[in-house]
Motif scaffolding. Structure first.
Motif, short mmCIF file in Angstrom:
data_model
loop_
_atom_site.label_atom_id
_atom_site.label_comp_id
_atom_site.label_asym_id
_atom_site.label_seq_id
_atom_site.Cartn_x
_atom_site.Cartn_y
_atom_site.Cartn_z
N THR A 163 74.54 -0.85 58.67
CA THR A 163 73.85 -0.44 57.32
C THR A 163 74.78 -0.97 56.21
O THR A 163 76.00 -0.68 56.25
N TRP A 164 74.08 -1.78 55.26
CA TRP A 164 75.14 -2.49 54.31
C TRP A 164 75.02 -1.43 53.08
O TRP A 164 74.22 -0.94 52.53
N ARG A 165 76.13 -0.92 52.65
CA ARG A 165 76.39 0.07 51.74
C ARG A 165 77.24 -0.34 50.36
O ARG A 165 77.05 0.29 49.16
N GLY A 166 77.58 -1.45 50.20
CA GLY A 166 77.98 -1.88 48.94
C GLY A 166 79.01 -3.21 49.18
O GLY A 166 79.53 -3.53 50.15
N ILE A 167 79.70 -3.49 47.98
CA ILE A 167 80.81 -4.35 47.90
C ILE A 167 82.09 -3.94 46.92
O ILE A 167 81.58 -3.34 45.93
#
Length: 250
Positions: free
Chosen positions: A121-125
């Motif tokens: 799951t991609w959550r941010g940068i």
């Protein structure tokens, strides 16, 4: 004085061979600085030696004694390769474990795709701000940032015993703390590893000169990592050995 953890492992060789040898569900975070396969706007530039792509104008340096491999792929093959090792990492992480992948502006879209293709799951940068001393070019924005694409294996409960971490890490590159062509500052990595649960085990498939492992050791985590280049494997081993002396313990 630091005591080596019995689970710590520094492997010399290809990361895929290392990853397939590890037991499923035995790590609490993936924190890594993989090859970017970047540094140019066309294929010829990308296939140049890393010391030429990333160190323009800086002259000879102690960390350019050895080139590193895996930084030459075109966009499609780089994405396919990232999916291979990230999928193995997915197997090795416990549910809820965080993932942090360094990248640059050219490979930022590819890195977010690769993270999700592998099941995370991609959550941010988050941003590493290298400060204003980085590659000034008149009439252009400074290329003073690199990025940490972060996510998790499934749900990531808010009640984990982990502090609030900054979204921007402002730290310049210091020669005394740089042991690799694309090495990251130890102080930056000491902050980033804190996304792992206290006392957890950190996975680093691309050790380089060992800064992630040094940071993990200093912050009380166990770790396992892999480096393909013999020179940088030896640099990492020396740095970790140095942490066992009180003078070098930070």
């Amino acid at each position: 004085m630091l005591t080596p953890h019995p689970e710590n492992e520094l492997f010399l060789g290809d990361c895929l061979k290392f990853l397939v040898s590890q037991e499923s569900g035995t790590f609490d975070a993936l924190i890594t600085d993989p090859p970017y396969a970047s540094g140019g706007l066309h294929m010829g530039a990308r296939q140049a030696a890393p010391s030429k792509k990333y160190m323009q104008g800086s002259g000879p340096t102690k960390w350019a004694e050895a080139e590193f491999v895996g930084d030459h792929r075109d966009q499609r093959s780089h994405l396919a390769w990232c999916n291979l090792w990230l999928s193995e990492c997915y197997r090795l992480l416990r549910d809820g474990s965080p993932v942090c992948l360094f990248t640059d502006w050219r490979q930022l879209p590819m890195t977010t795709d690769a993270l999700q293709m592998a099941g995370f799951t991609w959550r941010g940068i988050a941003v590493w701000d290298k400060t204003e001393g980085t590659r000034p070019q008149k009439g252009r924005f400074r290329a003073q940032a690199e990025y940490i694409v972060w996510g998790s294996k499934g749900a990531m409960p808010l009640e984990r015993e982990v502090p609030v971490l900054p979204g921007v890490f402002r730290e310049c590159v210091r020669k005394a703390d740089k042991h690799h062509t694309t090495g990251k500052p130890t102080d930056v990595m000491r902050q980033i590893v804190k996304i792992c649960r206290p006392g957890g085990r950190i996975l680093e498939p691309f050790v380089g000169s060992g800064t992630t492992l040094v940071a993990a050791e200093l912050e009380g985590y166990s770790w396992a990592g892999c480096e393909m280049t013999e020179h940088y494997h030896a640099v990492t081993a020396d740095r970790l050995a140095g942490l066992q002396t009180p003078l070098l313990a930070m």
